[in-house]
Design an enzyme around this catalytic site. Structure first.
Site, mmCIF file in Angstrom:
data_model
loop_
_atom_site.group_PDB
_atom_site.id
_atom_site.type_symbol
_atom_site.label_atom_id
_atom_site.label_comp_id
_atom_site.label_asym_id
_atom_site.label_seq_id
_atom_site.Cartn_x
_atom_site.Cartn_y
_atom_site.Cartn_z
ATOM 1 N N ASP A 73 0.784 -1.292 0.095
ATOM 2 C CA ASP A 73 0.033 0.078 -0.024
ATOM 3 C C ASP A 73 0.921 0.976 0.070
ATOM 4 O O ASP A 73 1.786 1.479 0.826
ATOM 5 C CB ASP A 73 -0.856 -0.020 1.115
ATOM 6 C CG ASP A 73 -1.745 1.267 1.366
ATOM 7 O OD1 ASP A 73 -1.816 2.245 0.355
ATOM 8 O OD2 ASP A 73 -2.599 1.284 2.303
ATOM 9 N N GLU A 125 30.032 7.188 3.766
ATOM 10 C CA GLU A 125 29.880 5.641 4.265
ATOM 11 C C GLU A 125 29.925 4.706 2.631
ATOM 12 O O GLU A 125 29.561 3.432 3.011
ATOM 13 C CB GLU A 125 28.933 5.227 5.248
ATOM 14 C CG GLU A 125 27.564 5.678 4.752
ATOM 15 C CD GLU A 125 26.494 5.276 5.940
ATOM 16 O OE1 GLU A 125 26.711 4.161 6.051
ATOM 17 O OE2 GLU A 125 25.900 6.190 6.427
ATOM 18 N N CYS A 130 26.290 7.437 8.946
ATOM 19 C CA CYS A 130 25.569 8.706 8.702
ATOM 20 C C CYS A 130 26.114 10.120 9.432
ATOM 21 O O CYS A 130 25.557 11.081 9.266
ATOM 22 C CB CYS A 130 23.784 8.590 8.769
ATOM 23 S SG CYS A 130 23.377 7.364 7.752
ATOM 24 N N THR A 186 13.760 3.240 1.457
ATOM 25 C CA THR A 186 14.637 4.422 2.228
ATOM 26 C C THR A 186 16.016 4.528 1.621
ATOM 27 O O THR A 186 16.561 5.520 2.003
ATOM 28 C CB THR A 186 14.757 4.178 3.699
ATOM 29 O OG1 THR A 186 15.531 2.843 3.935
ATOM 30 C CG2 THR A 186 13.480 3.627 4.510
ATOM 31 N N SER A 244 17.597 -0.281 14.485
ATOM 32 C CA SER A 244 18.387 1.149 14.367
ATOM 33 C C SER A 244 17.317 2.197 14.612
ATOM 34 O O SER A 244 17.955 3.151 15.210
ATOM 35 C CB SER A 244 18.633 1.085 12.649
ATOM 36 O OG SER A 244 17.419 1.432 11.893
ATOM 37 N N HIS A 289 18.820 14.010 11.337
ATOM 38 C CA HIS A 289 19.304 12.990 10.508
ATOM 39 C C HIS A 289 17.809 12.291 9.837
ATOM 40 O O HIS A 289 17.145 12.026 10.957
ATOM 41 C CB HIS A 289 20.259 12.029 10.989
ATOM 42 C CG HIS A 289 20.390 10.869 10.095
ATOM 43 N ND1 HIS A 289 20.589 10.767 8.860
ATOM 44 C CD2 HIS A 289 20.378 9.474 10.374
ATOM 45 C CE1 HIS A 289 20.799 9.584 8.311
ATOM 46 N NE2 HIS A 289 20.408 8.864 9.274
ATOM 47 N N LYS A 333 9.629 10.814 14.807
ATOM 48 C CA LYS A 333 9.983 9.820 16.051
ATOM 49 C C LYS A 333 10.837 10.429 17.108
ATOM 50 O O LYS A 333 10.622 10.487 18.364
ATOM 51 C CB LYS A 333 10.253 8.653 15.716
ATOM 52 C CG LYS A 333 9.116 7.582 14.849
ATOM 53 C CD LYS A 333 9.975 6.195 14.492
ATOM 54 C CE LYS A 333 8.983 5.594 13.510
ATOM 55 N NZ LYS A 333 8.017 4.811 14.112
ATOM 56 N N ASN A 350 17.343 8.580 1.431
ATOM 57 C CA ASN A 350 18.452 8.564 2.493
ATOM 58 C C ASN A 350 19.692 9.063 1.707
ATOM 59 O O ASN A 350 20.091 8.261 0.933
ATOM 60 C CB ASN A 350 18.465 7.308 3.356
ATOM 61 C CG ASN A 350 19.357 7.490 4.469
ATOM 62 O OD1 ASN A 350 19.842 8.647 4.816
ATOM 63 N ND2 ASN A 350 19.340 6.504 5.492
ATOM 64 N N SER A 400 24.700 5.261 12.735
ATOM 65 C CA SER A 400 24.522 3.792 13.069
ATOM 66 C C SER A 400 25.756 3.392 13.615
ATOM 67 O O SER A 400 26.704 3.891 13.006
ATOM 68 C CB SER A 400 23.883 2.951 12.123
ATOM 69 O OG SER A 400 22.537 3.455 11.883
HETATM 70 N N1 COA Z 1 -0.521 3.111 5.849
HETATM 71 C C1 COA Z 1 0.000 4.064 6.551
HETATM 72 N N2 COA Z 1 1.199 3.669 7.238
HETATM 73 C C2 COA Z 1 1.460 2.405 7.307
HETATM 74 C C3 COA Z 1 0.953 1.489 6.371
HETATM 75 C C4 COA Z 1 -0.246 1.759 5.589
HETATM 76 N N3 COA Z 1 -0.817 1.115 4.728
HETATM 77 N N4 COA Z 1 1.479 0.076 6.622
HETATM 78 C C5 COA Z 1 2.597 0.574 7.578
HETATM 79 N N5 COA Z 1 2.382 1.611 7.944
HETATM 80 C C6 COA Z 1 3.567 2.515 9.005
HETATM 81 C C7 COA Z 1 3.560 1.558 10.100
HETATM 82 O O1 COA Z 1 2.650 1.716 11.200
HETATM 83 C C8 COA Z 1 5.149 2.216 10.509
HETATM 84 O O2 COA Z 1 4.753 3.440 11.229
HETATM 85 P P1 COA Z 1 5.221 3.549 12.633
HETATM 86 O O3 COA Z 1 6.640 3.160 12.895
HETATM 87 O O4 COA Z 1 4.837 4.848 12.949
HETATM 88 O O5 COA Z 1 4.313 2.647 13.350
HETATM 89 C C9 COA Z 1 5.753 2.503 9.202
HETATM 90 O O6 COA Z 1 4.798 2.610 8.162
HETATM 91 C C10 COA Z 1 6.570 1.353 8.847
HETATM 92 O O7 COA Z 1 6.175 0.192 8.770
HETATM 93 P P2 COA Z 1 6.962 -0.875 9.278
HETATM 94 O O8 COA Z 1 6.012 -2.152 9.205
HETATM 95 O O9 COA Z 1 7.614 -0.830 10.622
HETATM 96 O O10 COA Z 1 7.980 -1.090 8.106
HETATM 97 P P3 COA Z 1 9.098 -2.135 7.752
HETATM 98 O O11 COA Z 1 9.081 -3.275 8.572
HETATM 99 O O12 COA Z 1 9.062 -2.167 6.303
HETATM 100 O O13 COA Z 1 10.519 -1.271 8.302
HETATM 101 C C11 COA Z 1 12.120 0.400 8.311
HETATM 102 C C12 COA Z 1 10.596 0.158 8.282
HETATM 103 C C13 COA Z 1 12.307 2.014 8.673
HETATM 104 C C14 COA Z 1 12.689 -0.076 9.595
HETATM 105 C C15 COA Z 1 12.912 -0.126 7.172
HETATM 106 O O14 COA Z 1 12.424 0.827 6.098
HETATM 107 C C16 COA Z 1 14.298 -0.223 7.254
HETATM 108 O O15 COA Z 1 14.915 -1.111 7.717
HETATM 109 N N6 COA Z 1 15.160 1.170 6.950
HETATM 110 C C17 COA Z 1 16.631 0.998 6.894
HETATM 111 C C18 COA Z 1 17.019 1.274 8.144
HETATM 112 C C19 COA Z 1 16.648 2.684 8.638
HETATM 113 O O16 COA Z 1 16.049 3.551 7.817
HETATM 114 N N7 COA Z 1 16.886 3.154 10.007
HETATM 115 C C20 COA Z 1 16.477 4.239 10.757
HETATM 116 C C21 COA Z 1 17.347 4.668 11.727
HETATM 117 S S1 COA Z 1 18.873 4.960 11.213
#
Ligand code: COA
Length: 403
Positions: A33, A83, A115, A156, A205, A237, A246, A280, A312
């Site tokens: 979605d 990096e 980062c 991302t 992370s 960041h 967040k 990113n 990280s």
């Molecule tokens: N409509 C609206 N929001 C939705 C949705 C939908 N249909 N489906 C999921 N979401 C929201 C979730 O509720 C979540 O929000 P929340 O964290 O506020 O609860 C968000 O979208 C992401 O969903 P999630 O299931 O956690 O996604 P994911 O398992 O695919 O992982 C990351 C998300 C960011 C962890 C992943 O993209 C990642 O590993 N990124 C690289 C690492 C990174 O960027 N880390 C950040 C710190 S450096």
């Protein structure tokens, strides 16, 4: 007596890639979605490098306008933060130094800490300028964020370079003295030398980022930093733009403020405009947030902006910048918007092909297809050496075009 003249960011410019992939195309491909991308992580598109683009071509493209405006005579140091290193020994900054025709009386070095690297570069640059305020330091932060295809991190990805000229009596932002720092040994994201794509524990992370935000804020207050209320805006960041939200909510809670969503929107609203369409850019990301804020805000003269840099592994730093009166005359807003708007949309198949591309390691000559319309390109590799060229009409001062 110590010199206390203000030091900070005198000029800032960024560059990004030739191509862009919309998250609608990614969502359509993997049956997600699209609201998860647009609302859940706060990303609308990602910059995708052409076959002949990398951290050097982006870094040189970001830095060239700074040298055009200010010259390079006072720049005795170039610090390249990344990096996405292209070499384990040679600094990517040396290629940039060469492409830009800079003088030999320069020290050039590459810095790495995920980062966070560009913030270390900025702070080290300030130290050098403090020692000799007549000198300026060119800081280049450039990264290509690359995760495995079909992994959670894929949405991302992104790529960009930010170049900052650091000097005394800066025209844009004075960087204030107290800095809060934090380090913890965690394995939330890493990239072993033998891998092109990073490994990440995404949820870990996010937790590590929040812990580090809290840790560096604690140190910032202990170092005599400003109270939270004094800041007009906060640049975080942004591995994905929702992460800034967040982190900010976490900080407000931690400081006992409770979370007022109007306040959160006011504090962060203008900082995500570039990152949510670029994706990113790792070490460049927090400075793209600053660029977006400066380019869009009405007038921030004299106001304090908080910057929170996270890398990280992990290292974080919170520090403040005061926006210099008259800064708006020095912004590059039109060029920044053009860098984003000039990108050519690619479909999912083309993006995938570019993602899977890598240089053969046989040491033979391999030319890259001419794709980028940017000022510099990676022409190929020969004898294990990357070969760059300038796409300008006139020949570059230090041509590296293969003969
Ligand atoms: N409509 C609206 N929001 C939705 C949705 C939908 N249909 N489906 C999921 N979401 C929201 C979730 O509720 C979540 O929000 P929340 O964290 O506020 O609860 C968000 O979208 C992401 O969903 P999630 O299931 O956690 O996604 P994911 O398992 O695919 O992982 C990351 C998300 C960011 C962890 C992943 O993209 C990642 O590993 N990124 C690289 C690492 C990174 O960027 N880390 C950040 C710190 S450096």
């Amino acid at each position: 007596m110590a010199d206390t003249s203000p030091i900070g960011i005198h000029d800032l410019s960024f560059a990004t890639t030739e191509y862009v992939l919309a998250h609608t195309a990614l969502a359509q491909h993997n049956g997600t979605d699209v609201a998860k991308y647009h609302k859940g992580i706060g990303q609308r598109s990602m910059s995708v490098p052409a076959a002949d683009e990398d951290i050097v071509t982006m870094g040189a493209a970001a830095a060239a306008p700074l040298l055009e405006r200010h010259g390079s005579e006072n720049i005795r140091t170039v610090i390249f933060a990344t990096e996405s290193s292209i070499d384990q020994a040679k600094s990517a900054g040396i290629y940039v130094h060469s492409l830009l025709g800079m003088g030999s009386a320069t020290r050039v070095v590459e810095l790495k800490q995920a980062c966070y690297g560009a913030t270390a570069a900025l702070q080290f640059a300030i130290g050098l300028v403090r020692r000799d305020p007549a000198q300026r330091v060119l800081v280049v932060a450039a990264d290509v964020s690359k995760y495995e295809l079909d992994s959670p991190g894929e949405a991302t990805q992104g790529a960009a370079a930010v170049a900052m000229l650091v000097g005394a009596e800066p025209a844009l932002v004075r960087i204030e003295e107290p800095s809060g720092v934090f380090t913890a040994d965690v394995m939330d994201f890493w990239r072993p030398n033998y891998r092109e794509a990073a490994l990440v524990d995404g949820q870990e992370s996010i937790t590590a980022y929040l812990l580090a935000a809290e840790g560096c804020w604690k140190d910032y207050t202990e170092q005599g930093g400003r109270p939270l209320e004094e800041f007009t805006a906060f640049c975080y960041h942004q591995p994905f733009t929702k992460m800034a939200y967040k982190a900010h909510r976490h900080l407000l809670n931690h400081c006992g403020h409770g979370v007022d969503e109007d306040r959160v929107a006011r504090d962060l609203g203008l900082t995500t405009a570039y990152n949510n369409v670029i994706g990113n850019s790792y070490t460049a990301s927090v400075y793209l947030a600053l660029a977006a804020l400066l380019d869009q805000a009405d007038d921030l003269s004299g106001q304090a902006v908080g910057l929170l840099s996270y890398g990280s592994g992990s290292v974080a730093e919170f520090f403040a910048g005061t926006v210099v009166p008259g800064y708006r005359a020095h912004l590059r807003t039109a060029a920044h918007r053009a860098a984003i708007d000039r990108r050519e949309p690619v479909d999912h198949a083309r993006y995938r092909a570019l993602h899977e591309r890598s240089f053969p390691t046989d040491g033979e000559e391999h030319r890259t297809p001419a794709e980028t319309t940017g000022p510099f390109r990676l022409a190929g590799i020969r004898g294990h050496k990357r070969v760059y060229e300038t796409r300008a009409q006139r020949p570059p001062r230090h041509s590296q075009i293969p003969r």
